[in-house]
Scaffold this motif. Structure first.
Motif, short mmCIF file in Angstrom:
data_model
loop_
_atom_site.label_atom_id
_atom_site.label_comp_id
_atom_site.label_asym_id
_atom_site.label_seq_id
_atom_site.Cartn_x
_atom_site.Cartn_y
_atom_site.Cartn_z
N LEU A 124 0.83 -1.20 0.00
CA LEU A 124 0.00 0.00 0.00
C LEU A 124 0.87 1.26 0.00
CD1 LEU A 124 -2.70 -1.00 2.66
CD2 LEU A 124 -2.89 -1.13 0.17
N THR A 125 0.41 2.29 -0.69
CA THR A 125 1.07 3.60 -0.68
C THR A 125 0.24 4.64 0.05
OG1 THR A 125 0.11 4.13 -2.83
CG2 THR A 125 2.30 3.11 -2.82
N GLN A 126 -0.99 4.27 0.40
CA GLN A 126 -1.85 5.17 1.18
C GLN A 126 -2.80 4.33 2.01
OE1 GLN A 126 -3.88 7.54 -1.74
NE2 GLN A 126 -5.25 5.90 -2.38
N VAL A 127 -3.43 4.98 2.95
CA VAL A 127 -4.35 4.29 3.84
C VAL A 127 -5.57 3.83 3.06
CG1 VAL A 127 -5.78 4.50 5.91
CG2 VAL A 127 -3.54 5.65 5.81
N PRO A 128 -5.94 2.55 3.15
CA PRO A 128 -7.09 2.05 2.40
C PRO A 128 -8.40 2.48 3.03
CG PRO A 128 -6.23 0.31 3.78
CD PRO A 128 -5.30 1.49 3.95
N ASN A 129 -9.47 2.38 2.25
CA ASN A 129 -10.81 2.63 2.79
C ASN A 129 -11.24 1.42 3.60
OD1 ASN A 129 -11.26 5.21 1.66
ND2 ASN A 129 -11.70 4.26 -0.34
N VAL A 130 -11.63 1.66 4.82
CA VAL A 130 -12.07 0.58 5.70
C VAL A 130 -13.41 0.95 6.29
CG1 VAL A 130 -9.71 -0.19 6.23
CG2 VAL A 130 -10.81 1.58 7.65
N PRO A 131 -14.19 -0.01 6.74
CA PRO A 131 -15.50 0.28 7.32
C PRO A 131 -15.37 1.18 8.55
CG PRO A 131 -15.28 -2.07 6.83
CD PRO A 131 -13.93 -1.47 6.65
N ASN A 132 -16.37 1.96 8.80
CA ASN A 132 -16.32 2.87 9.95
C ASN A 132 -16.51 2.14 11.27
OD1 ASN A 132 -19.02 2.24 9.81
ND2 ASN A 132 -19.72 4.30 9.30
N PHE A 175 4.54 -2.61 7.33
CA PHE A 175 5.21 -3.26 6.21
C PHE A 175 4.55 -2.94 4.86
CE2 PHE A 175 5.89 -5.89 9.99
CZ PHE A 175 7.28 -5.87 10.07
N ASN A 176 4.36 -1.65 4.64
CA ASN A 176 3.85 -1.17 3.36
C ASN A 176 4.75 -0.02 2.87
OD1 ASN A 176 1.21 -2.59 2.55
ND2 ASN A 176 0.86 -2.18 4.73
N TYR A 177 4.24 0.78 1.93
CA TYR A 177 5.02 1.86 1.33
C TYR A 177 4.31 3.21 1.49
CZ TYR A 177 7.74 -1.87 -0.83
OH TYR A 177 8.53 -2.96 -1.04
N ILE A 178 3.63 3.37 2.59
CA ILE A 178 2.91 4.61 2.85
C ILE A 178 3.92 5.71 3.20
CG2 ILE A 178 1.21 5.73 4.33
CD1 ILE A 178 -0.07 2.96 4.73
N LYS A 179 3.90 6.82 2.46
CA LYS A 179 4.88 7.90 2.63
C LYS A 179 4.33 9.07 3.43
CE LYS A 179 7.44 7.04 -1.66
NZ LYS A 179 7.94 7.66 -2.91
N THR A 180 3.04 9.30 3.34
CA THR A 180 2.47 10.51 3.93
C THR A 180 1.22 10.15 4.71
OG1 THR A 180 3.30 11.83 2.10
CG2 THR A 180 1.58 12.81 3.47
N VAL A 181 1.12 10.77 5.89
CA VAL A 181 -0.10 10.63 6.69
C VAL A 181 -0.56 12.04 7.04
CG1 VAL A 181 -1.15 9.75 8.77
CG2 VAL A 181 0.63 8.41 7.62
N ALA A 182 -1.77 12.34 6.60
CA ALA A 182 -2.38 13.64 6.90
C ALA A 182 -3.78 13.42 7.42
CB ALA A 182 -2.38 14.51 5.65
N ALA A 183 -4.43 14.52 7.80
CA ALA A 183 -5.79 14.40 8.35
C ALA A 183 -6.73 13.78 7.34
CB ALA A 183 -6.29 15.77 8.77
N SER A 184 -6.48 14.03 6.05
CA SER A 184 -7.36 13.49 5.02
C SER A 184 -7.07 12.02 4.69
CB SER A 184 -7.20 14.33 3.75
OG SER A 184 -5.85 14.31 3.30
N SER A 185 -6.02 11.47 5.28
CA SER A 185 -5.66 10.07 4.97
C SER A 185 -6.67 9.08 5.52
CB SER A 185 -4.27 9.76 5.53
OG SER A 185 -3.28 10.58 4.96
N PHE A 186 -7.36 9.49 6.61
CA PHE A 186 -8.26 8.55 7.26
C PHE A 186 -9.70 9.01 7.14
CE2 PHE A 186 -4.25 8.28 9.53
CZ PHE A 186 -4.02 6.91 9.55
#
Length: 856
Positions: free
Chosen positions: A38-46, A55-66
């Motif tokens: 993964l390069t970004q946070v996936p969509n998951v159920p609320n 163990f992924n390739y996520i580079k950036t975490v921001a408020a909009s990531s989740f």
């Protein structure tokens, strides 16, 4: 705490198959996305509660990531394969997040406000993220009023100057600075923590105070007005001087558990230029209420007098893994409240009565892995509250010094036998010694309070005395694995070793080379629930072999070929893996039981396999079919019936032969009795002849008493009217006053036969040998074989051959031996009588039993 991430995720991975979670997916509560590129946070159920993104390739975490995940409690973003950038209020859409794990992710940029908006964050893991001093100075943890655990280990922090916002973290209990690069910590650095109580402050592996010169007058007490339940300053290279200065600097600060492990105090073995700790080293801790002190993994060689005198509240002292060889008198003086003393893994060789004085309340002493070979008798008897003594892996060959305590560890010593001392222990561990005789086990079973006895890995193999069964009403667990009980039991000894153990619940007999179980050996174990017989050589088990109330049985790694399933029917658990099953129709009943039973079978199906025939070797019993075995079993039953019938007939025949062979005399008497009954009207008559006597008995006068009882009384007519023969012998029938040669000549020629009774006395008697020569001469002249030679006693052939006349006889003719078995005497006399009464010149061999005939 650096390994917490792997631990948590390992648990998740193990349970995920049970929960039905496949990789890179979510079940609504747990979202598992490890190793998903993964390069970004996936969509998951609320409804997600745990989101695992390591163990992924996520580079950036921001408020909009989740997305807004109100129920999320755990977020794991650690161990990314690329550098990570975390922006301002990156986690604000996770208002109820409790655990945030960023461990082992390289943080290129961490915004000072990255953790804002997390009022419920309980644990923050930032280990191994490459963080600098800024994370402490710039207020990154503001407003985290619920934060309790902060892990900053394995970073690049050089200075612990804390931001004032730390004063507001009222829930903070644990801070980990392990493996950073902090050279000095002073009072002004940790000032925001004053007034707080921390359960753990870890400053280990920082080279703290060891590589710089410290002015303690200016640095002062770094923990002033703080209460520390555990302070870990281990592995900082502290010497005696550094430790003493630190103790004085923190004087008055409350530290319940002080960890000073992996230090460099002490001269070690063979060094004299390094200081040993003395009574001043820990003097500064007098008012710190230290209850646990860890000084393990160092180089302390000598414990000086009154070394711990000021630590009056100490309850646990760990000085394991040092080089301690000497204990001075009063070394433990002042430790009136000490309960646990760990001195394992040192270099102690001898213990003396004075070594442990000053420990009135000690209950546990660990002395394992030293080199102790000698202990004075009163070393431990002065410790009135001692309950547990661990002396494993030393060099002890006696236990006279053992006090009356409840738990004793004596494994791995050199005990060959046990002295006759009485103990009150309820737990005794004696594994890995050299005990050989089961007499020691009988002795131990007499201890009245013993509940657990461990004798694994000894040499128990003999039973030299006869013992009455020992009744033990307390023993519950007995471990006898890895001995050699087979050698004792195969002699028929010690089969009653378990007779009196009516409360025994667990018994281990694994690895004892057992190829059989003595009949009824477990019959008295009415309370036994667990029995291990694994790794023996048992080929068969019978229903009566096992205790009546057994629940768990381990017979794995034996040589069971075709076990009877009735044996296991009453069990709850059984392990029968790795046996040598013969997969033929005899095993069909067991295979059907295996597939239908409610008994829990340990091990995988692949571990219960065929050993024979070769075509089925390694095949699981669960994969075999029993079709076609019923007809074969019927045929086998018929064959078995014929076999039984044949065996009975053969046994009867062999018994008849045996009876006739071994009871020949009794059989002969029966024969004669039957003959008299059948032929009672017929009278035996003898033809008249020209001989005055039937036989001349030639024997040594020294054998007269024996000859009279053995031959004359049962044969001669003058001794009994029922006898048939008229015998001639010197003591009665020779003419007094007449020449002895003439008497011998007349006796030989006036008798039908001459019977020479050749004994040791006969061979020494010249007149007997002369008579033998006369009789032999008559036989040659008349050609009637009138000489009968009977050898009496155990005369070897070579002694007979010494005499010329006898040698000539035995080289040409057969002679008789007097029977050694008394039951054959009547039969011998009967045949001798027939031989005497025979007339004519016999050409054939006389009809005398072969076992009484001897030839040259």
């Amino acid at each position: 705490m650096g390994d917490h991430l792997e631990l948590v995720l390992g648990v998740v991975l193990m349970v995920s198959p049970v929960l039905g979670i496949s990789p890179c997916s979510s079940d609504g509560r747990i979202a598992l996305y490890r190793f998903c590129n993964l390069t970004q946070v996936p969509n998951v159920p609320n409804t997600t509660e745990n989101l695992l993104l390591s163990f992924n390739y996520i580079k950036t975490v921001a408020a909009s990531s989740f997305p807004f995940l109100e129920q999320l409690h755990l977020l794991e973003l650690g161990s990314q394969f690329t550098s990570l950038t975390i922006h301002e209020e990156a986690f604000r859409n996770l208002p109820n997040l409790q655990v945030l794990d960023l461990g082992k992710s390289q943080l290129d940029f961490l915004h000072p406000d990255a953790f804002q908006g997390l009022p419920h964050l309980f644990e923050l893991r930032l280990f191994g993220c490459g963080l600098s001093d800024a994370v402490l100075k710039d207020g990154y943890f503001r407003n985290l009023e619920s934060l309790s655990r902060l892990d900053l280990s394995m970073n690049r922090i050089h200075n612990l100057s804390l931001h004032p916002s730390f004063r507001e973290l009222n829930s903070l209990k644990s801070i980990d600075f392990f493996l950073n690069q902090v050279p000095v910590v002073c009072e002004h650095d940790l000032q925001p923590l004053q007034g707080k109580t921390l359960s753990s402050l870890r400053l280990a592996s920082n080279h703290l105070y060891s590589r710089v010169s410290v002015d303690w007058g200016r640095c002062m007490n770094p923990f002033r007005n703080m209460v520390l339940e555990t302070l870990d300053v281990s592995n900082n290279g502290w010497t005696v001087d550094i430790t003493g200065n630190f103790s004085n600097a923190i004087r008055g600060s409350q530290v319940s558990n002080l960890v000073l492990a992996h230090h460099t105090m002490g001269a070690g073995f063979g060094f004299h230029n390094i200081k040993e700790p003395n009574q001043n080293t820990f003097a500064g801790l007098a008012s710190s209420s230290v209850r646990r002190l860890d000084l393990s993994h160092g180089f302390i060689f000598s414990l000086y007098s009154r070394l711990f005198e000021t630590l009056t509240e100490l309850k646990l002292l760990n000085i394991a893994h040092n080089k301690i060889n000497k204990i001075a008198e009063e070394a433990f003086y002042g430790l009136n409240n000490l309960q646990v003393l760990n001195m394992s893994y040192n270099l102690l060789g001898e213990l003396y009565n004075s070594n442990f004085r000053g420990l009135p309340n000690v209950t546990y002493i660990d002395l394992q892995k030293n080199h102790i070979g000698i202990i004075q008798d009163n070393t431990f008897t002065i410790l009135k509250r001692l309950q547990t003594l661990d002396l494993r892996d030393n060099a002890l060959n006696t236990i006279y010094f053992i006090p009356n305590i409840s738990t004793i560890f004596l494994g791995g010593n050199k005990l060959v036998t046990l002295p006759g001392i009485k103990l009150t222990a309820n737990f005794i561990q004696l594994s890995e010694n050299k005990l050989e005789s089961l007499d020691d086990l009988y002795f131990l079973l007499q201890f009245p309070h013993l509940q657990i006895l461990i004798l694994n890995q000894n040499r128990l193999s003999s039973c030299t005395q006869n013992h009455a069964p020992v009744e033990s009403l307390s023993l519950e667990q007995l471990f006898l694995g890895e001995n050699m009980l087979q050698l004792a039991w195969e002699t028929g000894s010690c089969w009653d070793i378990f007779k009196g153990l009516s409360r025994l619940q667990v018994l281990y007999l694994n690895n004892n080379y057992l190829n059989f179980l003595p009949p009824g050996v477990f019959s008295s174990l009415v309370a036994l629930r667990v029995l291990s017989l694994n790794s023996n050589k048992l080929t068969v088990l019978s229903p009566g072999d096992l205790p009546p109330n057994l629940e768990r049985l381990d017979v794995s790694r034996n040589q069971l070929l075709s076990p009877d399933p009735k044996i296991f029917a009453s069990l709850s658990f059984v392990d029968i893996t790795h046996n040598k099953f013969i997969c033929e129709c005899e095993l069909s009943t067991f295979i059907r039981w295996l597939n239908q039973t409610n008994v829990t079978i340990f091990g995988s199906h692949a571990d219960i396999y065929c050993m024979y025939p070769d075509s089925l070797a390694g095949t699981s019993l669960y994969s075999l079919s029993t079709e076609g075995c019923d007809e074969e079993q019927s045929l086998q039953s018929l064959k078995f019936s014929f076999f039984i019938l044949f065996t009975i007939m053969l046994i009867l025949f062999l018994m008849t032969v045996l009876i006739v062979t071994k009871c020949q005399g009794a059989c002969f008497l029966c024969y004669k009795t039957a003959q008299r009954l059948v032929c009672k009207d017929q009278t035996e008559t003898r033809e008249s002849d020209t001989y005055k006597y039937d036989a001349y008995l030639c024997f040594s006068g020294k054998d007269f008493e024996w000859v009279q009882n053995a031959l004359l009384k049962p044969l001669d007519t003058q001794y009994s009217n029922q006898n048939r023969l008229k015998l001639c012998f010197e003591e009665r029938d020779f003419m007094p006053g007449e020449n002895r040669i003439s008497n011998i000549h007349d006796a030989v020629w006036s008798s039908r036969k001459t019977v020479c009774l050749v004994s040791r006395h006969f061979l020494r008697d010249g007149w007997c040998l002369e008579a033998f020569s006369y009789a032999q001469s008559r036989g040659l002249a008349a050609l009637d074989r009138a000489l009968i030679m009977v050898v009496v006693g155990s005369l070897p052939q070579y002694q007979l051959m010494k005499h010329e006349s006898i040698r000539g006889f035995v080289q040409k003719q057969q002679y008789l031996r007097w029977p050694e078995d008394l039951q054959h005497v009547d039969w011998f006399l009967h045949k001798l009588s027939q031989h005497i009464l025979k007339k004519g010149k016999e050409k054939k061999k006389d009809n005398i039993p072969l076992q009484f005939i001897a030839t040259s």
